[in-house]
Design an enzyme around this catalytic site. Sequence first.
Site, short mmCIF file in Angstrom:
data_model
loop_
_atom_site.label_atom_id
_atom_site.label_comp_id
_atom_site.label_asym_id
_atom_site.label_seq_id
_atom_site.Cartn_x
_atom_site.Cartn_y
_atom_site.Cartn_z
N LYS A 189 -1.41 -9.40 66.05
CA LYS A 189 -0.37 -8.93 66.97
C LYS A 189 0.96 -9.46 66.45
O LYS A 189 1.07 -10.61 66.09
CB LYS A 189 -0.66 -9.46 68.38
CG LYS A 189 0.10 -8.79 69.46
CD LYS A 189 -0.39 -7.37 69.66
CE LYS A 189 0.17 -6.82 70.94
NZ LYS A 189 0.02 -5.40 71.02
N ASP B 20 3.75 -1.82 72.51
CA ASP B 20 3.55 -2.72 73.63
C ASP B 20 4.62 -2.41 74.67
O ASP B 20 5.25 -1.36 74.62
CB ASP B 20 3.64 -4.17 73.14
CG ASP B 20 2.81 -5.13 73.99
OD1 ASP B 20 2.50 -4.79 75.15
OD2 ASP B 20 2.47 -6.20 73.49
#
Length: 95
Positions: free
Chosen positions: A7, A47
């Site tokens: 991530k 995101d």
Amino acid sequence: MSLGSGKGGSDFNPKGKSEAEIMRFCQSFMTALAPHIGPNRDVPAGDIGVGAKEIGYMYGQYKRLKQGEFEGVLTGKDPAWGGSLIRPEATGYGY
């Protein structure tokens, strides 16, 4: 076997930025990210605060960098570019 993925992100704040500035940032971000992703490596997803428009900018840059290769590279693409019709709801359903 790979389980899970990395991530990453940025601290770019689009507030007060023009569309051109947002597009250039997304393209630059993808230029740096492209060597580390792909259908057999890692498939990033947007995101919070990343919508289809930003994914589209990054997707277009990836296609330019890879000279048309694009399958399995980003989630959240518009269905016209191979994205899923259920993507906006997928995370909420745990997919």
